[in-house]
Scaffold this motif. Sequence first.
Motif, PDB file in Angstrom:
ATOM      1  N   ALA A 125      17.616 -34.780-121.123  1.00  0.00           N
ATOM      2  CA  ALA A 125      16.963 -36.035-121.481  1.00  0.00           C
ATOM      3  C   ALA A 125      16.055 -35.895-122.689  1.00  0.00           C
ATOM      4  O   ALA A 125      15.855 -36.841-123.447  1.00  0.00           O
ATOM      5  CB  ALA A 125      16.175 -36.552-120.279  1.00  0.00           C
ATOM      6  N   SER A 126      15.496 -34.729-122.872  1.00  0.00           N
ATOM      7  CA  SER A 126      14.565 -34.579-123.981  1.00  0.00           C
ATOM      8  C   SER A 126      15.291 -34.484-125.318  1.00  0.00           C
ATOM      9  O   SER A 126      14.701 -34.674-126.371  1.00  0.00           O
ATOM     10  CB  SER A 126      13.724 -33.319-123.774  1.00  0.00           C
ATOM     11  N   ASP A 127      16.569 -34.198-125.268  1.00  0.00           N
ATOM     12  CA  ASP A 127      17.296 -33.989-126.520  1.00  0.00           C
ATOM     13  C   ASP A 127      18.131 -35.187-126.914  1.00  0.00           C
ATOM     14  O   ASP A 127      19.081 -35.064-127.670  1.00  0.00           O
ATOM     15  CB  ASP A 127      18.226 -32.770-126.382  1.00  0.00           C
ATOM     16  N   VAL A 128      17.776 -36.332-126.382  1.00  0.00           N
ATOM     17  CA  VAL A 128      18.616 -37.498-126.617  1.00  0.00           C
ATOM     18  C   VAL A 128      18.731 -37.840-128.093  1.00  0.00           C
ATOM     19  O   VAL A 128      19.747 -38.340-128.556  1.00  0.00           O
ATOM     20  CB  VAL A 128      18.041 -38.684-125.808  1.00  0.00           C
ATOM     21  N   ASP A 129      17.682 -37.530-128.836  1.00  0.00           N
ATOM     22  CA  ASP A 129      17.717 -37.914-130.247  1.00  0.00           C
ATOM     23  C   ASP A 129      18.056 -36.774-131.178  1.00  0.00           C
ATOM     24  O   ASP A 129      17.894 -36.882-132.375  1.00  0.00           O
ATOM     25  CB  ASP A 129      16.356 -38.505-130.652  1.00  0.00           C
ATOM     26  N   VAL A 130      18.519 -35.702-130.630  1.00  0.00           N
ATOM     27  CA  VAL A 130      18.841 -34.557-131.484  1.00  0.00           C
ATOM     28  C   VAL A 130      20.234 -34.756-132.059  1.00  0.00           C
ATOM     29  O   VAL A 130      21.161 -35.113-131.339  1.00  0.00           O
ATOM     30  CB  VAL A 130      18.789 -33.266-130.640  1.00  0.00           C
ATOM     31  N   PRO A 131      20.391 -34.525-133.341  1.00  0.00           N
ATOM     32  CA  PRO A 131      21.730 -34.700-133.904  1.00  0.00           C
ATOM     33  C   PRO A 131      22.715 -33.744-133.255  1.00  0.00           C
ATOM     34  O   PRO A 131      22.397 -32.594-132.980  1.00  0.00           O
ATOM     35  CB  PRO A 131      21.555 -34.355-135.387  1.00  0.00           C
ATOM     36  N   LEU A 132      23.896 -34.243-133.029  1.00  0.00           N
ATOM     37  CA  LEU A 132      24.904 -33.436-132.366  1.00  0.00           C
ATOM     38  C   LEU A 132      25.914 -32.930-133.358  1.00  0.00           C
ATOM     39  O   LEU A 132      26.232 -33.585-134.335  1.00  0.00           O
ATOM     40  CB  LEU A 132      25.632 -34.280-131.312  1.00  0.00           C
TER      41      LEU A 132
END
Lengths: 224, 462
Positions: free
Chosen positions: A106-113
């Motif tokens: 959940a904390s990485d929802v905005d991390v580019p994939l």
Amino acid sequence: MADSEPTFRSLATSFTDFLTVAIHTILYERSVYPQTSFLSARKYNFAVRQSRHPKVCEWINDAVAAVESELFKGAVDRVAVVIYSKNNKPLERYVFEVSRFPKVPASDVDVPLERLDADGQQGSVLPLVDMEEQFRATMNQLAGCSSMLPPIPVGCAFTVAVELKEDGEAPTAHPQPWMPVQPRAPNDGASGNGVVTKPVRAVAAGSVLFETWIEQVNSDDGDG
Amino acid sequence: MAQDYTEYLAVNVLNEKQIVSYRLLSRALKVHVNLAKQMLYEFHRKQNAKTPSSVHATYLLTGIRRVLPDPPQSNGNGAAPSQETDGDDTIMQSSPVLPSSSIPQPSTESTPEPALIRSILLVKQEHLDQAKATFDTISSTHIYSLEPHALTDVQVLTECNRKVAADYASEDPLEAWKQYGTIQNPNVKRRKRGTAPPPPAPVAKTAETKVKPAAPTTKPSEPQKPSSKTPSAKPTPEPESKKPTSKPPATKRQNSDIFKSFAKSTSKPKQKNDSQSSASASPAPAPTEDEPMADFSEDEADDDDAAMLEAEKASDSAPTGKSKKERAAELAAMMDQEDEEMEDAAPTPTTGAEEAEEEPSNAIDKPVPPPQEEEPKETVIVENGRRRGRRRITIKKTVKDEEGYLVTKEEPAWESFSEDEPPPKKARLPSSNANAGGGGKTAAKKGGKPGQGNIMSFFGKK
């Protein structure tokens, strides 16, 4: 829908947009609400129907937003749009299986994939054109499939249900958007309910991987 | 070839469960459309003889109908669709045969006179006889499309035309029309460009849409009138900013203008236009978008929808086509850039178009394309999909000059950057975000979610 650095959020958003359109389409095709209450719109370069009633739109938006928050937690196995008869018996289920979405904390929802294809090449996480084409094909199939199904009786209701993965946590926070229900029993011959499944489409566009199918519950209770 | 059509139809209609229209069939098998219609009929007959109701047909009836006009309705095309729709039939277009009876009579009359209206009707096979009965005289009946099951929504037929436009865009319609039987205007000729000729695909699209709107005589007057307005509207940027009204006309010349500038980069602008079309479709006010959409899709389910598609794509870049030319020249002079600049400027005119709507001042329009580029001309190292290096960019400063206009000045500056592919898409969004002025903010919001289309503008902010 996605900028140059697609994040899980944009992935989920593109799916929920699609879900919104799909729900409107299902409502139109199955005449849950009168077909005249829908206006024509375009999505994914395709003619779709959208309900005009503000309450319906609001409800669908809220439901899809709740699905989105569950998606962010990565807890969702399937999303189902269920059509109930007047006696609260489910008649049809339109199931979207989303268990194959990337598992992102959940904390990485905005991390580019980034995405590595099977051959080690870096693929596109959210190929817009490809995705649009596949969404369009799915809408096409959805719209066509419902004409193959027997018409549903007047006065049916619908709802959106999510089936969580086994390790997922049930959303019990307050305010509670979801109502817990009994897990539906798999086909038990005793109740005499069979389920006929019609596949609709599997979408595989970058990291957007989900399958769609329609389940028809044959109820022998004679209440139509 | 006779066997091909059975096979093609069996695969597409029965197996793949697609809708096949006569136009799609003719393009796929490279036959005349009249032959395609016969093929559809034969297939329909044979299949239903083998297994009844395995294939469903939608018919197209052309003729003169006698209808009662509805007084309170104001009609843009001869008859209010809500009155004309019986069941699931849709009126394609109707142009009044007798002008006097097309005007809705005031409701002071007790019995309104029935009007004779030339109609083209899309009819499901179940309603064929019923529809035929409403016609005074029928000039033609043929199968429009075949589908595996009855259509609940006639608008899905537009998908066939989209496929035709997408898959067969490379064919030159000025030659292909003989083979397919497209109605051709003998006075039409392709314009000669002084600079590099536009790539064949967009030109084919342009010419195709040129032909299509010109085609059947029963096309409503609406697209015809704006299309004649187009040449006069071209030189002035102001009228172009009225996107919804100019949408149908904008196809023809504007298309060539744009693609002339994109001469070196062919696929990218098209692809961008694809995604841009929905991006810029959302800036146009949602209700007006929905209305022309609703009108068009109700009334012209096939030809015009293709025209609309092209129009949408083209017109979004079209309004800034002319300014784009000047900017492109300035651009080239100022920056001495390569085609990547052109590409980058491609998405920006679209945001420039949005700007042009909010602020008619050309002053804004001017600096919009140049500052957009963050394309590296200087060092660029591409590794693993990340571009790194130093490059020169232009920073914009917006000042209010003495007349009260916001004038944006650009100043070059250096920066080092590291970004993911593809850069052009990124340039679109940051550029729309970087725009100064009120117009920029709304443009940023609207441009920020391409592909939304109209449906999301109905909802609140997400």
